[in-house]
Design a protein around this motif. Structure first.
Motif, mmCIF file in Angstrom:
data_model
loop_
_atom_site.group_PDB
_atom_site.id
_atom_site.type_symbol
_atom_site.label_atom_id
_atom_site.label_comp_id
_atom_site.label_asym_id
_atom_site.label_seq_id
_atom_site.Cartn_x
_atom_site.Cartn_y
_atom_site.Cartn_z
ATOM 1 N N ASP A 37 -7.376 -24.681 15.777
ATOM 2 C CA ASP A 37 -6.544 -23.600 15.236
ATOM 3 C C ASP A 37 -7.284 -22.281 15.275
ATOM 4 O OD1 ASP A 37 -4.587 -25.330 14.740
ATOM 5 O OD2 ASP A 37 -4.814 -25.389 12.563
ATOM 6 N N ILE A 38 -8.524 -22.344 14.802
ATOM 7 C CA ILE A 38 -9.288 -21.107 14.723
ATOM 8 C C ILE A 38 -9.501 -20.537 16.110
ATOM 9 C CG2 ILE A 38 -11.587 -20.194 14.209
ATOM 10 C CD1 ILE A 38 -11.630 -22.168 11.845
ATOM 11 N N ARG A 47 -5.197 -30.691 21.699
ATOM 12 C CA ARG A 47 -3.905 -30.804 21.031
ATOM 13 C C ARG A 47 -3.052 -31.915 21.617
ATOM 14 N NH1 ARG A 47 -0.980 -27.137 17.517
ATOM 15 N NH2 ARG A 47 -2.655 -26.446 16.166
ATOM 16 N N MET A 85 -17.942 -12.531 23.468
ATOM 17 C CA MET A 85 -19.001 -12.957 22.560
ATOM 18 C C MET A 85 -20.037 -13.776 23.322
ATOM 19 S SD MET A 85 -18.735 -14.996 18.979
ATOM 20 C CE MET A 85 -18.108 -16.485 19.685
ATOM 21 N N MET A 128 -9.308 -30.206 14.404
ATOM 22 C CA MET A 128 -8.032 -29.508 14.568
ATOM 23 C C MET A 128 -8.084 -28.124 13.917
ATOM 24 S SD MET A 128 -6.197 -31.118 16.575
ATOM 25 C CE MET A 128 -7.524 -31.953 17.410
ATOM 26 N N ARG A 129 -8.912 -27.988 12.906
ATOM 27 C CA ARG A 129 -9.085 -26.662 12.298
ATOM 28 C C ARG A 129 -9.832 -25.762 13.280
ATOM 29 N NH1 ARG A 129 -5.139 -26.377 10.643
ATOM 30 N NH2 ARG A 129 -5.242 -28.632 10.628
ATOM 31 N N LEU A 184 -7.805 -21.031 18.849
ATOM 32 C CA LEU A 184 -6.589 -20.550 19.501
ATOM 33 C C LEU A 184 -6.211 -19.164 18.996
ATOM 34 C CD1 LEU A 184 -4.496 -23.794 19.611
ATOM 35 C CD2 LEU A 184 -5.190 -22.434 21.558
ATOM 36 N N THR A 185 -6.748 -18.814 17.842
ATOM 37 C CA THR A 185 -6.409 -17.530 17.252
ATOM 38 C C THR A 185 -7.187 -16.391 17.889
ATOM 39 O OG1 THR A 185 -6.429 -18.851 15.296
ATOM 40 C CG2 THR A 185 -6.015 -16.539 15.002
ATOM 41 N N ILE A 186 -8.339 -16.710 18.422
ATOM 42 C CA ILE A 186 -9.155 -15.659 19.010
ATOM 43 C C ILE A 186 -8.788 -15.544 20.474
ATOM 44 C CG2 ILE A 186 -11.508 -14.860 19.365
ATOM 45 C CD1 ILE A 186 -12.332 -16.960 17.284
ATOM 46 N N PRO A 187 -8.310 -14.381 20.900
ATOM 47 C CA PRO A 187 -8.005 -14.254 22.318
ATOM 48 C C PRO A 187 -9.228 -14.648 23.144
ATOM 49 C CG PRO A 187 -7.246 -12.325 21.127
ATOM 50 C CD PRO A 187 -7.981 -13.179 20.146
ATOM 51 N N SER A 188 -8.989 -15.437 24.190
ATOM 52 C CA SER A 188 -10.112 -16.006 24.934
ATOM 53 C C SER A 188 -11.002 -14.915 25.513
ATOM 54 C CB SER A 188 -9.596 -16.925 26.036
ATOM 55 O OG SER A 188 -8.571 -16.296 26.742
ATOM 56 N N LEU A 196 -11.869 -12.170 24.056
ATOM 57 C CA LEU A 196 -12.846 -11.777 23.042
ATOM 58 C C LEU A 196 -13.930 -12.836 22.892
ATOM 59 C CD1 LEU A 196 -11.045 -10.032 20.082
ATOM 60 C CD2 LEU A 196 -12.779 -9.144 21.607
#
Lengths: 329, 320, 526
Positions: B146-147, B195, B159, B142-143, B149-153, B155
């Motif tokens: 979270d992480i 989720r 990568m 789940m971490r 979901l924070t990075i716009p897909s 970007l």
């Protein structure tokens, strides 16, 4: 409870750090600011000097540690493009984005839940079909097309609403608001609607799907057998159980609305954070990009924390099991 | 009611409902739902078109030697200046719209379906285990969710593109583009599945019948598959159907940033983006044809998803 | 006494203007916003083209892009390396401080400090010396025949009194440790317009400078400049009447705007050339299926490619008329041009195929083309895709690698390319700068942007002699000759000169110029 929240905060900080690190690793794929900053006439030595000044010659971990150390003191560095402190740039842009996002998300939540309930009340009815078909259209249409169509209808053809910008804003302390002038309010309508449309359609479908599911459960059938009033079953028991996944999705989506309002802000030239970010990608303005990503991830972490807390509030069973028994494998 | 009173029987009931043999109710429900049949028909047609595009299409739009710039922006046949060679007109490069849409459909469907399958498999498996087992696995995954979901897909996809760039030699880039896009979109969109699957697993595992099943010694894997998974299917399908459309649009966004499909092999998303530039200059066909095709895909998938949700839901099925 | 009278007069005038003020507000939308108000802190084109209305230099260009006096009234080269400038008397800055030689010397120093982003442009000047209050000498590193037009036009002058008072004697150090300073968000030039507001959203408001030294040709009472990045939104803002001028308008929207009697299209040939470059220095291309050798080293391959590209077709179908095919690295507006540069190699597929076969590639080869998706006025993608079609006919398979401008520029600048599309502006309206940077053998300071690595001793020699030749006719001969050699060797494949296309409300009259700078001093409401 308190230890749970503390743990979550600690994990959240870790998240922000990881995001910052990944973001740093990404920047060399996004662009090279030196070429455009130094100008065409610059020599290799000029470029090299600039690179050195910007600290771009240091390894990524070194750059990262420096960034984190400065960020911890609230210093996000200086924008390569404008020469202004990034924290100032972000602070100036935050009000525009928040006003847009909260209005957009509010519209999506309100209308999405209402329409979803309306559709679920009589799942086979005509109204229900109409709503569900409409929501499909909302899910299918790309945001940039929505925005442009709205502009051509309401700005170009009817000339009712402005096509770009925020209109007149009023400065209250550090906050600049467009909510207090008529031109500011008029400017807000179309961007908020564009931003809301997709989420609204998605929420409608989700609420409908959850509600029809819940209404089939034994629990509800039991209530019905007990002779409870249909309306009270629907709203007091059904809606309550259906809300949990909705909360998950809404929580997640407020974050993504902020992160992905880029298209809306670009189409309407809305001077918010995402527009700043999009512009900074174009110019390879690394400090702005880094600060933006860290800020957005911070907001995400806060929202996720809120979602977890709301879980506890909504679903009492979870509270009992989580607070009491340790997790089992 | 009886089910609540005697959880064991409830578990058995559900098990029976999900037994792999009983396929007829699904089929029966399908035959009773005209909208699902139409959607399935449309989707089959589109899938066949995509599959057979190299044989069906009048031109090969991906072969640049085949494209004649002189014929650029020819309107569809029925309009003034229409050309009988190009039934639906040509785009700004002189590519036949009909053929380009067929080939674009092929790319978009491959990318969309493959990316959703990747995301769904990954997300559901992780989410179910996390929600059911809890513990370190839950907090770790789940971490990560979270992480991520924070990075716009976008970007994240950038990568992945950067990695493929390092791994693949330069002349291979056109060939591996499609796998890079699938991986980028797939790995960028699993968190919502995880989720929702987790939140379902959290709720279900505390229900009496699951606890009962556990008490009588049903294996965890079996509990997951036969009790918890069916309950997660409805929301997962809703997300999956929406995600399919999103995946196609995400592919267009990637192409826009120059890391998706090369513009010489346009997908539907790329065509829509190019057509968008010409939308208000009267050359609507460059935009409308791929856009309508995309809407048809998303619409059919959604209708099928809705039906499937009802049909697969064991509680609903009992009533059928 | 006289001064008081003039103040009264200007007050009366401005009162009279105010009565019709609303109608005279000129609203202009540009794609990008101004990076900073500090004219020395950024070399960005948009920033320069907007601040040109606020900050003036010693010289300027007139409506026909010919050199004209601005803050200097006259100039001459008193020695090969010394230019003397007589300054305009009785000029004041917006804050009222007088303009003198000290401001020129100060501005030069300020523009060449390490935190200035325009210092590379001024590199050829060693020093600026005050002779008296209204005379300065510019001492150059080497004889420079085009100093005013080639160099000093890029040096905006600001008030040293103002800068010292506000603690802005150097551009804000926009690097790692600095902070913004007063000049980042405030301006004090001598130009025809004064900044009154610079908003968070990049919106700029200006009013006319009533004490401007030159005769006022505009009739504006206020100017609002808004950045609108999205093409479609910019057009919509014009059509909905919220904006009077948009620069530029996407070509495909031109017919729609022309339809309406309320709007008109303005065009000007841009002083810029779009060209294809290729790696001619590596022994093996980094992005091709040819191994062990570099096909672009063979002039026949380059000629074949040039012959395969039918630019007339590209102009009509892809550029929609907004470009003029040519075959030289400079546009007709630049000094050094000769009419024969207009002639492109006749497009002939069979001959091109034969050339390829002679060079040892009868079946063609494949190569990756680097292309900016948001560059070349957003025409990068369609032009590149069209080129793949044209080159496929001779068996050259081109894979287009689309990238955002920032990533693309970095890649080109580091020479990590085999085949690329690029453009070069002749901002000084002279061939020399283009030639020094893109045609001189690759090196540091000169040849920096010779990405493909074309190298010819005679071209290098001609460029070197032209750079210090003070005789205009001889100098032009050298420039033209070097350009012709480069052209014969197909050092690059020049494609076309873009056309700048703006759209405006018929209420306003705007002068277009080949350097893409809209000068507010010529804007008139009708």
């Amino acid at each position: 409870m308190a230890s749970f929240v503390l743990k979550r905060i600690w994990q959240g900080l870790l998240t922000v750090l990881v995001v910052a690190f990944v973001a740093f690793g990404l920047f060399r794929f996004v662009g090279d600011p030196v070429m455009s900053m130094a100008g065409a006439e610059a020599t290799q030595r000029d470029r090299e000097e600039l690179r050195e000044q910007l600290g771009l010659n240091d390894s990524i971990p070194v750059q990262f540690v420096r960034f984190v150390a400065n960020a911890a003191t609230g210093d996000f560095g200086i924008s390569y493009r404008s020469g202004r402190p990034v924290s100032n740039l972000l602070a100036e842009r935050i009000p525009a984005t928040l006003e847009l996002v909260f209005l957009g998300a509010g519209m999506a939540l309100l209308f999405g839940v209402l329409l979803g309930i309306a559709a679920a009340l009589r799942p086979r009815g005509r109204l229900s079909r109409f709503i569900l078909t409409g929501s499909l259209a909302g899910v299918c249409l790309p945001t940039f097309v929505n925005g442009i169509l709205l502009i051509y209808l309401f700005a170009v053809t009817l000339r009712w609403l402005p096509s770009f910008g925020r209109g007149e804003t009023v400065q209250i302390g550090v906050w600049s608001t467009g909510l207090l002038t008529s031109s500011g309010l008029r400017s807000l309508i179309m961007p908020a609607l564009t931003l809301a449309l997709f989420q609204l359609a998605m929420l409608t479908r989700l609420v409908y799907s959850e509600m029809t599911d819940v209404m089939q459960t034994d629990f509800i059938r039991f209530c019905r057998a007990r002779g409870l009033d249909r309306r009270s079953i629907f709203f007091r028991h059904g809606l309550r159980s259906a809300l949990m996944p909705v909360v998950t999705v809404v929580g997640l989506n407020i974050g993504s609305v902020i992160a992905f309002s880029a298209i809306t802000e670009t189409v309407f030239q809305w001077p918010g954070l995402s527009l700043l970010f999009v512009d900074s990608i174009r110019f390879g303005d690394i400090p702005v990009m880094a600060a933006y990503l860290v800020l957005v991830s911070f907001v995400f972490v806060l929202i996720n924390l809120a979602v977890d807390l709301i879980y506890f509030a909504i679903d009492p069973r979870l509270r009992v099991s989580r607070a009491g028994a340790p997790a089992h494998g | 009611m009886a089910e609540i009173a005697t959880p064991v029987s409830a578990g058995r009931l559900k098990l029976a409902a999900l037994a792999p043999r009983s396929e007829s109710p699904v089929l029966r429900s399908f035959l009773r739902t005209p909208s699902a049949m139409i959607a399935a028909f449309v989707l089959t047609c589109l899938a066949l078109t995509a599959l057979l595009a190299p044989w069906l299409a009048p031109f090969d739009p991906f072969d640049p030697a085949n494209v004649s710039l002189i014929d650029a922006m020819t309107p569809p046949l029925w309009m003034r200046d229409g050309n009988p060679d190009y039934l639906l007109g040509t785009d700004d490069q002189g590519r036949d719209i009909l053929s380009t849409v067929m080939f674009g459909l092929r790319i978009s469907m491959t990318v969309g379906v493959a990316a959703v399958v990747v995301a769904m498999t990954l997300g559901v498996v992780i989410g179910l285990i996390a929600g059911y087992a809890g513990g370190w696995f839950e907090s770790l995954t789940m971490r990560i969710v979270d992480i991520q979901l924070t990075i716009p897909s976008i970007l994240l996809a950038l990568m992945i593109d950067g990695v493929t760039r390092v791994v693949a030699s330069r002349e291979l880039q056109a060939e591996i583009a499609i796998y890079a896009v699938i991986a980028a979109i797939g790995f960028a969109s699993w968190p919502p599945f995880a989720r929702v699957a987790r939140s379902r697993a959290l709720v279900e595992r505390n229900k009496e019948y699951v606890q009962a099943a556990r008490i009588i010694g049903v294996a965890p894997l079996r509990i997951l598959l036969s009790h918890i998974l069916p309950n997660a299917i409805a929301p997962v399908l809703v997300i999956a159907t929406i995600d399919l459309g999103l995946a196609v649009l995400a592919e267009a966004a990637l192409s826009f940033l120059g890391v998706g499909m090369p513009p010489t092999q346009p997908s539907l998303g790329t065509m829509i983006r190019i057509g968008g530039n010409h939308l208000f200059s009267g050359k609507w066909w460059i935009f409308m044809t791929p856009a309508l095709t995309l809407v048809m895909i998303v619409l059919s998938v959604n209708i099928l998803g809705d039906w499937l949700r009802d049909a697969l839901n064991p509680k609903m099925r009992r009533r059928v | 006494m006289l001064r008081r009278a003039s103040i009264c007069l200007s007050l009366a005038l401005s009162a009279a203007l105010l009565s019709s003020a609303q109608a005279q507000t000129f609203r202009w939308a540009t794609p990008a916003s101004v990076a900073t108000m500090d004219p020395h802190a950024s070399g960005d084109t948009t920033t320069r083209n907007i601040l040109i209305n606020v900050y003036e230099g010693l010289v300027r260009l007139n409506q026909k892009s010919v050199l004209d006096s601005e803050l200097a009234v006259s100039w001459e080269a008193i020695e090969p390396t010394v230019w003397r400038f007589k300054l305009r008397p009785n000029v004041t800055f917006h804050d009222g401080s007088p303009f003198t030689a000290d401001d020129v010397v100060f501005s030069f120093k300020r523009a060449t400090t390490s935190s200035s982003d325009i210092r590379a442009k001024l590199r050829s000047i060693k020093e600026m010396k005050k002779v008296d209050d209204l005379t300065v000498d510019a001492i150059t590193q080497a004889p420079n025949p085009i100093l005013p037009q080639g160099v000093l036009i890029f040096m905006p002058i600001l008030s040293h009194v103002w800068a010292e008072k506000n603690n802005a004697v150097e551009p804000a150090d926009n690097r790692r440790t600095g902070k913004e300073n007063f000049a980042t968000r405030n301006a004090d030039g001598t130009g025809p317009f004064k900044i009154t507001s610079y908003g968070v959203d990049g919106r700029i408001e200006m009013v006319p400078n009533e004490s401007w030294w030159d005769k006022k040709e505009h009739n504006l009472s206020k100017v609002v400049i808004s950045p609108i990045a999205s093409d479609a939104t910019r057009v919509a803002a014009l059509l909905s009447g919220e904006i009077d001028l948009i620069t530029p308008i996407p070509q495909q929207d031109v017919p729609r705007v022309k339809e309406s009697p309320q709007f008109y299209i303005l065009t000007a040939p841009e002083a810029r050339v779009v060209f294809l470059g290729f790696d001619q220095w590596r022994d093996e291309l980094i992005a091709s299926n040819v191994k062990g050798k570099n096909p672009f080293k063979d002039v026949r391959v380059r000629q074949a490619l040039a012959k395969a590209i039918n630019m007339d077709l590209v102009r009509d179908k892809v550029l929609l008329g907004a470009g003029d095919p040519l075959f030289a690295m400079i546009p007709p507006q630049a000094n050094g041009w000769t009419p024969e540069f207009k002639t492109r190699p006749a497009s002939d597929i069979n001959e091109a195929k034969k050339l390829l076969a002679d060079a040892g590639y009868p079946a063609g080869f494949s190569v990756t083309l680097d292309c900016p998706s948001d560059g070349l006025s957003n025409m990068g993608e369609p032009v590149c895709v069209a080129l793949t079609g044209l080159l496929a006919r001779i068996g050259v398979k081109v894979d287009v690698l689309l990238q955002k401008q920032a990533a693309y520029a970095g890649k080109i600048g580091r020479r990590e390319t085999s085949f690329y599309i690029h453009s070069w502006g002749a901002t000084t309206f002279d061939a020399l700068a283009t030639m020094e940077l893109t045609m001189f053998s690759y090196g540091d300071g000169v040849g920096t942007w010779n990405v493909g690595g074309y190298s010819n001793a005679e071209v290098d020699k001609l460029i070197l002699s032209a750079s210090s030749e003070m005789d205009a006719a001889k100098r032009k001969g050298m420039l033209t000759k070097a350009l012709s050699i480069h052209r014969d060797h197909v050092g690059t494949i020049p494609l076309y000169q873009p056309t700048l296309t703006y759209a405006a409300s018929t209420k306003v009259k705007v002068v277009t110029r080949s350097d893409d700078a809209v000068q507010l001093r010529w804007v008139r409401f009708q």
